[in-house]
Design a protein around this motif. Structure first.
Motif, PDB file in Angstrom:
ATOM      1  N   GLN A 136       0.826  -1.198   0.000  1.00 23.46           N
ATOM      2  CA  GLN A 136       0.000   0.000   0.000  1.00 23.46           C
ATOM      3  C   GLN A 136       0.863   1.252   0.000  1.00 23.46           C
ATOM      4  O   GLN A 136       0.553   2.240  -0.687  1.00 23.46           O
ATOM      5  CB  GLN A 136      -0.927  -0.002   1.219  1.00 23.46           C
ATOM      6  N   ALA A 137       1.954   1.229   0.754  1.00 20.11           N
ATOM      7  CA  ALA A 137       2.853   2.380   0.806  1.00 20.11           C
ATOM      8  C   ALA A 137       3.484   2.637  -0.556  1.00 20.11           C
ATOM      9  O   ALA A 137       3.607   3.786  -0.999  1.00 20.11           O
ATOM     10  CB  ALA A 137       3.945   2.147   1.860  1.00 20.11           C
ATOM     11  N   ALA A 138       3.886   1.564  -1.235  1.00 22.89           N
ATOM     12  CA  ALA A 138       4.461   1.708  -2.575  1.00 22.89           C
ATOM     13  C   ALA A 138       3.426   2.274  -3.539  1.00 22.89           C
ATOM     14  O   ALA A 138       3.735   3.157  -4.355  1.00 22.89           O
ATOM     15  CB  ALA A 138       4.980   0.359  -3.071  1.00 22.89           C
ATOM     16  N   PHE A 139       2.194   1.778  -3.444  1.00 19.81           N
ATOM     17  CA  PHE A 139       1.116   2.263  -4.305  1.00 19.81           C
ATOM     18  C   PHE A 139       0.859   3.753  -4.080  1.00 19.81           C
ATOM     19  O   PHE A 139       0.731   4.535  -5.033  1.00 19.81           O
ATOM     20  CB  PHE A 139      -0.152   1.451  -4.044  1.00 19.81           C
ATOM     21  N   GLU A 140       0.793   4.167  -2.820  1.00 20.71           N
ATOM     22  CA  GLU A 140       0.551   5.580  -2.525  1.00 20.71           C
ATOM     23  C   GLU A 140       1.675   6.461  -3.062  1.00 20.71           C
ATOM     24  O   GLU A 140       1.423   7.565  -3.574  1.00 20.71           O
ATOM     25  CB  GLU A 140       0.409   5.763  -1.010  1.00 20.71           C
ATOM     26  N   ALA A 141       2.903   5.987  -2.954  1.00 17.26           N
ATOM     27  CA  ALA A 141       4.032   6.760  -3.472  1.00 17.26           C
ATOM     28  C   ALA A 141       3.971   6.862  -4.990  1.00 17.26           C
ATOM     29  O   ALA A 141       4.231   7.926  -5.573  1.00 17.26           O
ATOM     30  CB  ALA A 141       5.351   6.116  -3.034  1.00 17.26           C
ATOM     31  N   LEU A 142       3.597   5.758  -5.646  1.00 16.73           N
ATOM     32  CA  LEU A 142       3.467   5.781  -7.103  1.00 16.73           C
ATOM     33  C   LEU A 142       2.361   6.747  -7.532  1.00 16.73           C
ATOM     34  O   LEU A 142       2.504   7.463  -8.531  1.00 16.73           O
ATOM     35  CB  LEU A 142       3.170   4.377  -7.635  1.00 16.73           C
ATOM     36  N   CYS A 143       1.271   6.774  -6.794  1.00 19.75           N
ATOM     37  CA  CYS A 143       0.175   7.696  -7.113  1.00 19.75           C
ATOM     38  C   CYS A 143       0.607   9.151  -6.940  1.00 19.75           C
ATOM     39  O   CYS A 143       0.124  10.037  -7.656  1.00 19.75           O
ATOM     40  CB  CYS A 143      -1.031   7.404  -6.221  1.00 19.75           C
ATOM     41  N   ALA A 144       1.496   9.394  -5.990  1.00 17.99           N
ATOM     42  CA  ALA A 144       2.015  10.752  -5.816  1.00 17.99           C
ATOM     43  C   ALA A 144       2.900  11.148  -6.991  1.00 17.99           C
ATOM     44  O   ALA A 144       2.905  12.301  -7.427  1.00 17.99           O
ATOM     45  CB  ALA A 144       2.794  10.850  -4.510  1.00 17.99           C
ATOM     46  N   LEU A 145       3.630  10.179  -7.535  1.00 15.01           N
ATOM     47  CA  LEU A 145       4.517  10.454  -8.676  1.00 15.01           C
ATOM     48  C   LEU A 145       3.735  10.539  -9.987  1.00 15.01           C
ATOM     49  O   LEU A 145       4.087  11.318 -10.876  1.00 15.01           O
ATOM     50  CB  LEU A 145       5.587   9.362  -8.779  1.00 15.01           C
ATOM     51  N   TRP A 146       2.689   9.704 -10.105  1.00 13.13           N
ATOM     52  CA  TRP A 146       1.858   9.686 -11.316  1.00 13.13           C
ATOM     53  C   TRP A 146       0.400   9.881 -10.880  1.00 13.13           C
ATOM     54  O   TRP A 146      -0.344   8.912 -10.698  1.00 13.13           O
ATOM     55  CB  TRP A 146       2.017   8.356 -12.045  1.00 13.13           C
ATOM     56  N   PRO A 147      -0.043  11.114 -10.684  1.00 16.99           N
ATOM     57  CA  PRO A 147      -1.366  11.373 -10.103  1.00 16.99           C
ATOM     58  C   PRO A 147      -2.557  11.150 -11.032  1.00 16.99           C
ATOM     59  O   PRO A 147      -3.704  11.313 -10.601  1.00 16.99           O
ATOM     60  CB  PRO A 147      -1.267  12.849  -9.686  1.00 16.99           C
ATOM     61  N   ASP A 148      -2.327  10.786 -12.281  1.00 20.28           N
ATOM     62  CA  ASP A 148      -3.420  10.563 -13.225  1.00 20.28           C
ATOM     63  C   ASP A 148      -4.317   9.427 -12.723  1.00 20.28           C
ATOM     64  O   ASP A 148      -3.871   8.289 -12.570  1.00 20.28           O
ATOM     65  CB  ASP A 148      -2.849  10.223 -14.607  1.00 20.28           C
ATOM     66  N   GLU A 149      -5.589   9.740 -12.464  1.00 21.25           N
ATOM     67  CA  GLU A 149      -6.532   8.751 -11.940  1.00 21.25           C
ATOM     68  C   GLU A 149      -6.642   7.526 -12.844  1.00 21.25           C
ATOM     69  O   GLU A 149      -6.847   6.405 -12.376  1.00 21.25           O
ATOM     70  CB  GLU A 149      -7.912   9.381 -11.768  1.00 21.25           C
ATOM     71  N   ALA A 150      -6.506   7.738 -14.148  1.00 25.48           N
ATOM     72  CA  ALA A 150      -6.665   6.633 -15.094  1.00 25.48           C
ATOM     73  C   ALA A 150      -5.573   5.580 -14.938  1.00 25.48           C
ATOM     74  O   ALA A 150      -5.718   4.454 -15.418  1.00 25.48           O
ATOM     75  CB  ALA A 150      -6.665   7.179 -16.532  1.00 25.48           C
ATOM     76  N   ARG A 151      -4.469   5.925 -14.251  1.00 26.04           N
ATOM     77  CA  ARG A 151      -3.361   4.993 -14.107  1.00 26.04           C
ATOM     78  C   ARG A 151      -3.408   4.210 -12.798  1.00 26.04           C
ATOM     79  O   ARG A 151      -2.535   3.378 -12.547  1.00 26.04           O
ATOM     80  CB  ARG A 151      -2.026   5.751 -14.182  1.00 26.04           C
ATOM     81  N   ARG A 152      -4.405   4.476 -11.975  1.00 33.25           N
ATOM     82  CA  ARG A 152      -4.421   3.893 -10.632  1.00 33.25           C
ATOM     83  C   ARG A 152      -4.323   2.360 -10.633  1.00 33.25           C
ATOM     84  O   ARG A 152      -3.563   1.777  -9.863  1.00 33.25           O
ATOM     85  CB  ARG A 152      -5.684   4.326  -9.877  1.00 33.25           C
ATOM     86  N   ASP A 153      -5.109   1.697 -11.478  1.00 34.13           N
ATOM     87  CA  ASP A 153      -5.087   0.229 -11.476  1.00 34.13           C
ATOM     88  C   ASP A 153      -3.712  -0.291 -11.897  1.00 34.13           C
ATOM     89  O   ASP A 153      -3.202  -1.262 -11.316  1.00 34.13           O
ATOM     90  CB  ASP A 153      -6.163  -0.325 -12.417  1.00 34.13           C
ATOM     91  N   GLY A 154      -3.122   0.339 -12.875  1.00 39.74           N
ATOM     92  CA  GLY A 154      -1.802  -0.082 -13.307  1.00 39.74           C
ATOM     93  C   GLY A 154      -0.745   0.150 -12.239  1.00 39.74           C
ATOM     94  O   GLY A 154       0.157  -0.681 -12.043  1.00 39.74           O
ATOM     95  N   LEU A 155      -0.868   1.266 -11.521  1.00 42.41           N
ATOM     96  CA  LEU A 155       0.085   1.554 -10.447  1.00 42.41           C
ATOM     97  C   LEU A 155      -0.063   0.558  -9.302  1.00 42.41           C
ATOM     98  O   LEU A 155       0.935   0.135  -8.702  1.00 42.41           O
ATOM     99  CB  LEU A 155      -0.111   2.980  -9.939  1.00 42.41           C
ATOM    100  N   ARG A 156      -1.301   0.170  -9.013  1.00 41.33           N
ATOM    101  CA  ARG A 156      -1.496  -0.831  -7.965  1.00 41.33           C
ATOM    102  C   ARG A 156      -0.875  -2.164  -8.373  1.00 41.33           C
ATOM    103  O   ARG A 156      -0.245  -2.857  -7.552  1.00 41.33           O
ATOM    104  CB  ARG A 156      -2.983  -1.016  -7.653  1.00 41.33           C
ATOM    105  N   LEU A 157      -1.021  -2.527  -9.638  1.00 45.37           N
ATOM    106  CA  LEU A 157      -0.398  -3.761 -10.121  1.00 45.37           C
ATOM    107  C   LEU A 157       1.119  -3.691  -9.998  1.00 45.37           C
ATOM    108  O   LEU A 157       1.773  -4.667  -9.596  1.00 45.37           O
ATOM    109  CB  LEU A 157      -0.791  -4.016 -11.581  1.00 45.37           C
ATOM    110  N   ALA A 158       1.706  -2.544 -10.335  1.00 45.33           N
ATOM    111  CA  ALA A 158       3.157  -2.382 -10.227  1.00 45.33           C
ATOM    112  C   ALA A 158       3.610  -2.555  -8.781  1.00 45.33           C
ATOM    113  O   ALA A 158       4.631  -3.201  -8.508  1.00 45.33           O
ATOM    114  CB  ALA A 158       3.578  -1.016 -10.759  1.00 45.33           C
ATOM    115  N   ALA A 159       2.842  -1.994  -7.852  1.00 49.50           N
ATOM    116  CA  ALA A 159       3.182  -2.128  -6.432  1.00 49.50           C
ATOM    117  C   ALA A 159       3.050  -3.578  -5.974  1.00 49.50           C
ATOM    118  O   ALA A 159       3.929  -4.104  -5.279  1.00 49.50           O
ATOM    119  CB  ALA A 159       2.279  -1.231  -5.592  1.00 49.50           C
TER     120      ALA A 159
END
Length: 201
Positions: A136-159
């Motif tokens: 979850q911490a990695a996901f939150e950090a990725l969302c801070a770096l890439w704030p585009d809502e459309a990328r959220r699912d992909g960022l969660r997968l990366a985390a």
């Protein structure tokens, strides 16, 4: 009685954090030196410079010392991912972050703790929570770096995938008693991952 000022309250909280940290570090040192089962609460309290009853103001058991050590890892993951910036891919950011953390891990401490965790059902459950919190911490950090809502699912997968690679690497590292650096296990795990991602379906 005069009310406690904000400054006094802040000092008290800082001292409490310092005492908790001292107990945690002392407990870990004794676990490594004497073994987990052989280390008593009395020994931890004495080595920490506190009374036995004071120990229970901070921890309920020896297991909670291990859980406290694990509890610091999500914040370290978050900070390490943020340090990577957005010039690389999200998965590469997670890879670099966990590799940096792995390079800082002391094998004697990490391997001893991992063995202790495997010996206790309560600690195994806490270990599951630790990895979920790190993810979850990695996901939150990725969302801070890439704030585009459309990328959220992909960022969660990366985390999820990045922390999964770390978890498998830690298991392999502990199983072979740290004969090779943890960073080598991580490099191999991410190489296999990238090969699978690049393979034709």
């Amino acid at each position: 009685m005069e009310p406690i000022s904000e400054g006094q309250g802040g000092l008290r909280e800082r001292k409490r954090r310092e005492t908790r940290q001292r107990i945690t570090e002392t407990g870990l040192k004794l676990f490594i030196a004497n073994g987990y089962e052989a280390t008593t609460l009395d020994a931890i309290a004495e080595a920490s410079g506190i009374a036995r009853r004071t120990f229970f103001h901070y921890f309920k058991s020896k297991e909670e010392i291990i859980l406290a050590w694990q509890g610091a890892l999500p914040d370290r993951v978050r900070a390490a991912v943020l340090e990577q910036g957005s010039a690389v891919s999200p998965l590469a950011a997670v890879q670099s972050a966990v590799t940096a953390l792995a390079a800082d891990m002391r094998p004697d401490v990490a391997i001893t703790i991992s063995k202790i965790v495997r010996s206790s059902e309560q600690l195994r459950a806490g270990n599951q929570v630790k990895f979920l919190n790190m993810e979850q911490a990695a996901f939150e950090a990725l969302c801070a770096l890439w704030p585009d809502e459309a990328r959220r699912d992909g960022l969660r997968l990366a985390a999820m995938v990045g922390l999964g690679a770390m978890r498998l690497s830690l298991d392999a590292w502990v199983n072979e008693e740290g004969r090779r650096p943890l960073t080598e296990h991580l490099q191999a795990a991410f190489a296999r991952l990238n090969a699978e991602l690049g393979a034709a379906v």
